[in-house]
Structure formats: structure tokens, C-alpha cells
Enzyme design. Structure first.
Site, mmCIF file in Angstrom:
data_model
loop_
_atom_site.group_PDB
_atom_site.id
_atom_site.type_symbol
_atom_site.label_atom_id
_atom_site.label_comp_id
_atom_site.label_asym_id
_atom_site.label_seq_id
_atom_site.Cartn_x
_atom_site.Cartn_y
_atom_site.Cartn_z
ATOM 1 N N SER A 142 0.843 -1.198 0.000
ATOM 2 C CA SER A 142 0.000 0.000 0.000
ATOM 3 C C SER A 142 0.875 1.242 0.000
ATOM 4 C CB SER A 142 -0.885 0.001 1.251
ATOM 5 O OG SER A 142 -1.494 1.260 1.432
ATOM 6 N N TYR A 155 -0.919 0.125 10.811
ATOM 7 C CA TYR A 155 -1.182 -0.522 9.503
ATOM 8 C C TYR A 155 -0.025 -0.221 8.544
ATOM 9 C CZ TYR A 155 -3.585 -1.153 4.952
ATOM 10 O OH TYR A 155 -3.939 -1.522 3.686
#
Ligand code: NAP
Length: 249
Positions: A142, A155
Site C-alpha cells: 500500500s 497498519y
């Protein structure tokens, strides 16, 4: 048993929005295995992948956090359907950053699913594919992992770790016949980001899947979705810390 010659397509996280969109694109003429928690509740996903042209769609029970189950699951899929052609690691959780900052158990749960479980599964898959002499792995990193932000550092750190691991694994697999594609989407408008204001350059699961399938067909090593995030990530790395600290998620 898959008799297409290409080997079955395995979607780990068989309810993932991105995973299902990618499964639909890879479906024509393929045997597809959707592996997910509550595998008995995948009727809609199975129907969507069948409608997209899969020869057969199977389901398998899969909890990524149960690391001991990874090896037996892969062995069972290979025994039932033949050597895996393409494995898509589509499972993941965003978690609750505010909670994770004060609740160590929650912070560890995010990193366990988004990094530790991925490392375990990738190692099992890479070993099985090396033995078969072919196979493709799709890993979802990501933009959050490109430079970890204060606003989502739990995250983000798991994705940064995964990105580094997958990069090293891609090099380790070079010349073995096994290919690893590292996809780096930005903000995806969907279930995982429900209730959050879309970030600039936001995209849809369909767009991530389309770009990923195209990169896979071209045997690319990495793909940013959208592509403009590549230069953005480069600029991110140059920003001074006092600016970076204030960046929104
Ligand atoms: N959405 C974004 O903005 C975005 C951006 C960049 C990267 N990504 C990455 O892209 C991948 C796919 O995300 P998505 O957008 O498709 O999200 P999604 O629709 O929320 O799918 C994630 C899936 O992961 C599954 N999962 C979570 N924990 C699991 C576990 N312990 N065992 C098995 N399955 C588990 C969930 O299964 P259940 O249905 O059982 O809950 C869910 O179906 C993820 O790795 C995500 O981090 C997403």
C-alpha cells in the site's frame, strides 16, 4: 483437478473486494479457489466468479491468523487441484489506529494479519511453487507503507514490512520460474475504508484489479495504482519530518 495447464487461481481472502474483482478478471477458463473465513458463506462470490467464466469455483476454510493451518491448506489445494498457478494474497485489516496506539493487543493483531500471516503464507506458497517450477504470487502492499505516517503508523508499518519482505522474496525467486507481483494501491473506496473521507487519487477495487491483472500479464514486478502514486511516493520521501508528522492518513 485443474486440467487447463495454467494451474488453479487461489484467492486468499476470498471475500475481499479487490480479491474478487481480480478473481473475475483471471476467471475465464480457470479453476478458482476462494479461501476465506466462513467459507460456507461465499455464495455471492462463487456466483460472481462463475459468471465471469471460471471453469470451476471451489471454496476452502482459511483463517490467516492461524499460521499452523497455512502449510496443510496449501498442500490440500495442490493435492486436490494441482500445482497453484496464481495465488493472490487479498486478506488484510485496516484496524483502528486510535485504539492500536494504546491497546498493544490490537496493534499486534493488525501486524499479525497484515505482516506475520502474509510472511508465513508467502513462504509456504513460494516453497510449493518453487517445487513445481512455476507460479505467480500477487501481494498487496500500500501507499501507506511507502513512508509510514503518524496518522496510520500501525497498519502502515505492517505494509512497509510486507513490502520489504515481498521485494526480497521477488529477488529470491528470480530465475526459478516463479513470479511475484507487488501491487501498491492508494486509497480504495470500499469496505475497508468505509466512513473515511476519500484521499486524493482515490480509486475503486475494480480499478485496482484491472491494473493488477494487466501488470501480472506483463510479468511486472511492481505496480502503483493509480500509476501517479509512484512519483507521489518519491516526493513523500523527500518531505521534512515536521511536515510529514502532520500528514493526514
Ligand atoms: N482498501 C484499501 O484502501 C486498500 C489500499 C491499499 C491496499 N489494500 C490492501 O488490499 C488487500 C485487499 O483489501 P480490500 O480492499 O479488498 O479489503 P476488504 O474488502 O476489506 O477485504 C479484506 C479481506 O481480508 C479478509 N481477512 C481479514 N482478516 C482475515 C483473516 N484473519 N483470515 C482470513 N481472511 C481475513 C476479510 O475477510 P472477512 O470477510 O472474513 O472479514 C476480507 O474479506 C488488503 O491487503 C489491503 O490491505 C487495500
Amino acid at each position: 483437478m485443474d486440467d487447463t495447464g495454467a494451474g488453479p487461481v487461489l484467492i486468499l481472502g476470498g471475500r475481499s473486494e479487490i480479491g474478487i474483482e481480480l478473481a473475475r478478471l483471471l476467471a475465464p477458463g480457470a479453476t478458482v479457489v476462494l479461501a476465506a473465513r466462513r467459507a460456507d458463506q461465499l455464495d455471492d462470490e462463487v456466483a460472481a466468479v462463475k459468471a465471469a467464466g471460471a471453469t470451476a469455483v471451489h471454496t476452502a476454510e482459511f483463517d490467516a491468523d492461524d499460521l499452523a493451518s497455512h502449510g496443510p491448506l496449501i498442500a490440500q489445494i495442490v493435492a486436490d487441484h494441482g500445482p497453484i498457478g496464481t495465488a493472490v494474497l487479498a486478506f488484510g485489516i485496516l484496524g483502528d489506529q486510535a485504539r492500536a496506539e494504546v491497546d498493544a493487543e490490537h496493534a499486534v493483531a493488525i501486524v499479525h494479519t497484515d505482516f506475520v500471516a502474509q510472511v508465513s503464507m508467502l513462504t509456504h506458497l513460494a516453497t510449493a511453487m518453487r517445487a513445481a517450477g512455476h507460479g505467480q504470487l500477487v501481494v498487496f502492499s500500500s501507499i501507506a507503507g511507502a513512508r509510514v505516517r503518524r496518522a496510520n503508523y500501525v497498519y502502515g508499518s505492517a505494509k512497509a514490512g510486507l513490502d520489504g519482505f515481498a521485494n526480497g522474496l521477488a529477488d529470491a525467486l528470480h530465475g526459478t520460474g516463479v513470479h511475484l507481483l507487488l501491487a501498491r494501491p492508494g486509497f480504495v473506496i470500499g469496505r475497508m475504508t468505509q466512513g473515511m473521507a476519500p484521499a486524493p487519487l482515490s480509486i475503486t477495487p475494480e480499478r485496482v484489479a484491472t491494473a493488477t491483472a494487466r501488470a501480472l500479464a506483463k510479468k511486472k514486478r511492481t505496480v502503483w495504482v493509480p500509476w501517479a502514486l509512484g512519483p507521489v511516493a518519491f516526493v513523500f520521501r523527500l518531505l521534512p519530518q515536521f511536515v510529514w508528522r502532520r500528514m493526514p492518513r
